[in-house]
Design a protein around this motif. Structure first.
Motif, PDB file in Angstrom:
ATOM      1  N   THR A 190       0.847  -1.187   0.000  1.00  0.00           N
ATOM      2  CA  THR A 190       0.000   0.000   0.000  1.00  0.00           C
ATOM      3  C   THR A 190       0.887   1.242   0.000  1.00  0.00           C
ATOM      4  O   THR A 190       1.687   1.431   0.919  1.00  0.00           O
ATOM      5  CB  THR A 190      -0.906   0.017   1.238  1.00  0.00           C
ATOM      6  N   PRO A 191       0.775   2.104  -1.006  1.00  0.00           N
ATOM      7  CA  PRO A 191       1.658   3.270  -1.061  1.00  0.00           C
ATOM      8  C   PRO A 191       1.138   4.429  -0.214  1.00  0.00           C
ATOM      9  O   PRO A 191      -0.054   4.517   0.090  1.00  0.00           O
ATOM     10  CB  PRO A 191       1.610   3.650  -2.538  1.00  0.00           C
ATOM     11  N   VAL A 192       2.051   5.314   0.160  1.00  0.00           N
ATOM     12  CA  VAL A 192       1.691   6.649   0.623  1.00  0.00           C
ATOM     13  C   VAL A 192       1.734   7.539  -0.610  1.00  0.00           C
ATOM     14  O   VAL A 192       2.740   7.579  -1.321  1.00  0.00           O
ATOM     15  CB  VAL A 192       2.669   7.161   1.690  1.00  0.00           C
ATOM     16  N   VAL A 193       0.633   8.220  -0.892  1.00  0.00           N
ATOM     17  CA  VAL A 193       0.522   9.008  -2.114  1.00  0.00           C
ATOM     18  C   VAL A 193       0.857  10.463  -1.817  1.00  0.00           C
ATOM     19  O   VAL A 193       0.234  11.095  -0.957  1.00  0.00           O
ATOM     20  CB  VAL A 193      -0.883   8.892  -2.727  1.00  0.00           C
ATOM     21  N   LEU A 194       1.845  10.995  -2.531  1.00  0.00           N
ATOM     22  CA  LEU A 194       2.245  12.382  -2.321  1.00  0.00           C
ATOM     23  C   LEU A 194       1.252  13.357  -2.928  1.00  0.00           C
ATOM     24  O   LEU A 194       1.159  14.506  -2.499  1.00  0.00           O
ATOM     25  CB  LEU A 194       3.631  12.627  -2.940  1.00  0.00           C
ATOM     26  N   THR A 195       0.527  12.920  -3.952  1.00  0.00           N
ATOM     27  CA  THR A 195      -0.401  13.795  -4.685  1.00  0.00           C
ATOM     28  C   THR A 195      -1.780  13.152  -4.738  1.00  0.00           C
ATOM     29  O   THR A 195      -2.232  12.718  -5.799  1.00  0.00           O
ATOM     30  CB  THR A 195       0.118  14.028  -6.110  1.00  0.00           C
ATOM     31  N   PRO A 196      -2.497  13.096  -3.615  1.00  0.00           N
ATOM     32  CA  PRO A 196      -3.779  12.388  -3.591  1.00  0.00           C
ATOM     33  C   PRO A 196      -4.869  13.047  -4.415  1.00  0.00           C
ATOM     34  O   PRO A 196      -5.856  12.391  -4.748  1.00  0.00           O
ATOM     35  CB  PRO A 196      -4.140  12.377  -2.106  1.00  0.00           C
ATOM     36  N   GLY A 197      -4.715  14.326  -4.757  1.00  0.00           N
ATOM     37  CA  GLY A 197      -5.710  15.018  -5.570  1.00  0.00           C
ATOM     38  C   GLY A 197      -5.110  15.537  -6.848  1.00  0.00           C
ATOM     39  O   GLY A 197      -4.935  16.744  -7.028  1.00  0.00           O
ATOM     40  N   TRP A 198      -4.763  14.605  -7.760  1.00  0.00           N
ATOM     41  CA  TRP A 198      -4.194  14.989  -9.058  1.00  0.00           C
ATOM     42  C   TRP A 198      -5.063  14.442 -10.181  1.00  0.00           C
ATOM     43  O   TRP A 198      -4.625  14.265 -11.300  1.00  0.00           O
ATOM     44  CB  TRP A 198      -2.761  14.498  -9.183  1.00  0.00           C
ATOM     45  N   ASN A 199      -6.321  14.169  -9.862  1.00  0.00           N
ATOM     46  CA  ASN A 199      -7.281  13.792 -10.894  1.00  0.00           C
ATOM     47  C   ASN A 199      -7.806  15.040 -11.586  1.00  0.00           C
ATOM     48  O   ASN A 199      -7.602  16.175 -11.122  1.00  0.00           O
ATOM     49  CB  ASN A 199      -8.432  12.999 -10.274  1.00  0.00           C
ATOM     50  N   ARG A 200      -8.485  14.870 -12.693  1.00  0.00           N
ATOM     51  CA  ARG A 200      -9.001  16.017 -13.437  1.00  0.00           C
ATOM     52  C   ARG A 200     -10.063  16.741 -12.625  1.00  0.00           C
ATOM     53  O   ARG A 200     -10.957  16.130 -12.046  1.00  0.00           O
ATOM     54  CB  ARG A 200      -9.605  15.561 -14.762  1.00  0.00           C
ATOM     55  N   SER A 201      -9.946  18.066 -12.583  1.00  0.00           N
ATOM     56  CA  SER A 201     -10.948  18.919 -11.957  1.00  0.00           C
ATOM     57  C   SER A 201     -11.148  20.118 -12.867  1.00  0.00           C
ATOM     58  O   SER A 201     -10.236  20.944 -13.029  1.00  0.00           O
ATOM     59  CB  SER A 201     -10.490  19.372 -10.559  1.00  0.00           C
ATOM     60  N   ALA A 202     -12.290  20.203 -13.494  1.00  0.00           N
ATOM     61  CA  ALA A 202     -12.545  21.216 -14.523  1.00  0.00           C
ATOM     62  C   ALA A 202     -12.248  22.616 -14.002  1.00  0.00           C
ATOM     63  O   ALA A 202     -12.715  23.013 -12.936  1.00  0.00           O
ATOM     64  CB  ALA A 202     -13.988  21.127 -14.989  1.00  0.00           C
ATOM     65  N   GLY A 203     -11.439  23.349 -14.774  1.00  0.00           N
ATOM     66  CA  GLY A 203     -11.081  24.713 -14.423  1.00  0.00           C
ATOM     67  C   GLY A 203      -9.926  24.828 -13.457  1.00  0.00           C
ATOM     68  O   GLY A 203      -9.403  25.935 -13.258  1.00  0.00           O
ATOM     69  N   LEU A 204      -9.530  23.716 -12.828  1.00  0.00           N
ATOM     70  CA  LEU A 204      -8.443  23.740 -11.858  1.00  0.00           C
ATOM     71  C   LEU A 204      -7.200  22.998 -12.338  1.00  0.00           C
ATOM     72  O   LEU A 204      -6.084  23.479 -12.186  1.00  0.00           O
ATOM     73  CB  LEU A 204      -8.904  23.138 -10.531  1.00  0.00           C
ATOM     74  N   ARG A 205      -7.407  21.814 -12.929  1.00  0.00           N
ATOM     75  CA  ARG A 205      -6.251  21.014 -13.336  1.00  0.00           C
ATOM     76  C   ARG A 205      -6.690  19.892 -14.264  1.00  0.00           C
ATOM     77  O   ARG A 205      -7.831  19.394 -14.168  1.00  0.00           O
ATOM     78  CB  ARG A 205      -5.564  20.392 -12.106  1.00  0.00           C
ATOM     79  N   PRO A 206      -5.782  19.443 -15.136  1.00  0.00           N
ATOM     80  CA  PRO A 206      -5.988  18.185 -15.832  1.00  0.00           C
ATOM     81  C   PRO A 206      -5.582  17.042 -14.909  1.00  0.00           C
ATOM     82  O   PRO A 206      -4.991  17.271 -13.852  1.00  0.00           O
ATOM     83  CB  PRO A 206      -5.016  18.289 -17.017  1.00  0.00           C
ATOM     84  N   GLN A 207      -5.883  15.803 -15.284  1.00  0.00           N
ATOM     85  CA  GLN A 207      -5.313  14.686 -14.531  1.00  0.00           C
ATOM     86  C   GLN A 207      -3.813  14.704 -14.735  1.00  0.00           C
ATOM     87  O   GLN A 207      -3.319  14.918 -15.839  1.00  0.00           O
ATOM     88  CB  GLN A 207      -5.872  13.343 -14.979  1.00  0.00           C
ATOM     89  N   GLY A 208      -3.082  14.479 -13.665  1.00  0.00           N
ATOM     90  CA  GLY A 208      -1.632  14.523 -13.750  1.00  0.00           C
ATOM     91  C   GLY A 208      -1.078  13.459 -14.678  1.00  0.00           C
ATOM     92  O   GLY A 208      -1.613  12.358 -14.780  1.00  0.00           O
ATOM     93  N   SER A 209       0.014  13.797 -15.351  1.00  0.00           N
ATOM     94  CA  SER A 209       0.723  12.835 -16.200  1.00  0.00           C
ATOM     95  C   SER A 209       2.218  12.934 -15.900  1.00  0.00           C
ATOM     96  O   SER A 209       3.012  13.325 -16.749  1.00  0.00           O
ATOM     97  CB  SER A 209       0.437  13.093 -17.675  1.00  0.00           C
TER      98      SER A 209
END
Length: 434
Positions: free
Chosen positions: A386-405
């Motif tokens: 089970t990982p510790v996630v450094l970026t738990p909110g890097w999914n797409r959010s319209a107007g704020l961010r694309p999903q991280g790549s």
């Protein structure tokens, strides 16, 4: 949307770069992140994401096309490899100069490269670049760095998009100075016409091309490497994520098969041992045969198949990994960081794992992996962690961010974590949030 259609859409976005990328950009929000514009990426507590270079909602200007890997030269200067496009010789190496609260400047040092990906500093102080069919080097301190460009290893497969599925070249320097170089698999499962040898094996991996393997090019002194290689290990579909721990352990993170299911197959983390076969195209996970090779089921269950040290989430697409050794984040000291580039709900993350003395992640008794929109999901298979996630909110959010790549990562001298996001064309700095 079927996987084939999804992959086709993603491929069109990469080929065209700007039209698709322009649909989603990062927004800059409020206070800075350690002196850099704060991006709308949700991070672990005590961390924030700052924009170093690239387009945003507020400023859509884009210079980096497909940034992949990063190398720090000094406190204010970095080099960035840029694929440019997935066709032709449009890749580049950029010099990136930046200081907090002063903005960044980009200078194109070298043009006309074929899919440049890996970048590393050699013991000779020169900078080495993995291109599509060769490894080259140059002097970053020269008045005209491009004029110092020279080949180091040539004759790697001259892969072409759509005729070779895994065209990128990755490498690491071994302790004795030899170069360990990946050669990706030309296809997904080696199941096309003429794919079998007379012995009934995969002609791509067991034939003269030695595809889906790791090659060793011996250093012969005077800044030269032999063009004659030996195969260290076989059965590795795509070894872009390749790293060597300080203990000498070599690890490979496998981008596994393109099955349509969202939940299979698992990606893999392999501890590389000389002479072993890691399963491609016959096996998946620890002992399962692939749909194209059911006749190899017994072989997959045998000791001849080197099984993964760790199963990774399905379709996470790990593209880089390193061990954190900076001072900025004491809680991460010694842990493995891994970039998950996948476009599905598991991808778009930087994950962190506790490791043993060899640098290998330690499995959990009840491992789980993160899924955007669904919390954590049980693996139902071992070994996994089970990982510790450094970026738990890097999914797409319209107007704020694309999903991280996220692709390449690097630890800066001050301990900050730098990351290249190729689809968005940005370089990001993860730092302490005060």
């Amino acid at each position: 949307m079927t996987m084939l259609r999804t992959w086709a859409v993603a491929a069109m976005c990469l080929l065209s770069v700007l039209p698709c990328a322009a649909r989603e950009r990062y927004a800059v929000q409020g206070a800075s992140c350690d002196g850099y514009p704060r991006l709308a990426i949700e991070t672990m507590r005590g961390m924030c994401a700052g924009l170093v270079a690239g387009p945003t909602v507020q400023d859509p200007a884009r210079e980096l096309r497909l940034p992949r890997s990063l190398l720090q030269l000094d406190a204010d200067t970095w080099l960035v490899t840029d694929l440019g496009r997935w066709d032709g010789s449009r890749g580049a190496v950029w010099k990136l100069r930046t200081r907090p609260e002063e903005g960044a400047t980009l200078e194109r040092l070298i043009d006309g490269l074929h899919l440049p990906h890996t970048i590393a500093r050699g013991a000779d102080g020169l900078v080495y670049i993995g291109e599509m069919s060769r490894i080259v080097r140059f002097d970053p301190t020269a008045a005209a760095p491009a004029e110092t460009l020279e080949p180091v290893v040539t004759g790697l497969p001259d892969n072409r998009l759509h005729t070779h599925r895994h065209p990128l070249s990755s490498f690491v320097f071994l302790p004795n100075g030899d170069l360990l170089v990946n050669v990706g698999a030309p296809s997904d499962q080696c199941d096309g016409e003429g794919s079998r040898t007379d012995a009934g094996l995969c002609a791509e991996s067991e034939g003269e091309s030695d595809a889906a393997s790791l090659r060793v090019y011996p250093r012969i002194g005077d800044g030269r490497w032999s063009q004659e290689y030996t195969v260290l290990a076989r059965g590795l579909r795509n070894s872009v994520a390749l790293a060597m721990h300080s203990s000498g352990t070599v690890l490979q993170a496998e981008n596994s098969y393109d099955f349509q299911s969202r939940w299979v197959p698992y990606e893999e983390l392999n501890v590389i041992e000389a002479g072993r076969h890691f399963g491609w195209p016959y096996c998946t996970a620890t002992s399962n045969a692939t749909p194209a090779w059911p006749d190899r089921a017994a072989w997959c269950r045998s000791d001849a198949h080197a099984t993964p040290a760790l199963l990774l989430p399905p379709h996470a697409a790990p593209l880089d990994m390193l061990w954190y050794d900076g001072a900025m984040f004491p809680a991460l000291q010694g842990r493995m960081l891994m970039s998950w580039h996948g476009y599905r709900s598991v991808g778009g993350r930087i994950a962190s794992f506790a490791v043993d003395a060899r640098g290998v992640p330690v499995p959990d008794a009840h491992p789980r992996f993160p899924v955007y929109g669904a919390g954590f999901r049980a693996y139902g298979a071992v070994p996994a962690a089970t990982p510790v996630v450094l970026t738990p909110g890097w999914n797409r959010s319209a107007g704020l961010r694309p999903q991280g790549s996220p692709v390449g990562m690097a630890i800066a001298d001050d301990g900050a974590i730098w990351v290249a996001d190729d689809r968005a064309g940005v370089v990001i700095r993860l730092a302490t949030d005060e």
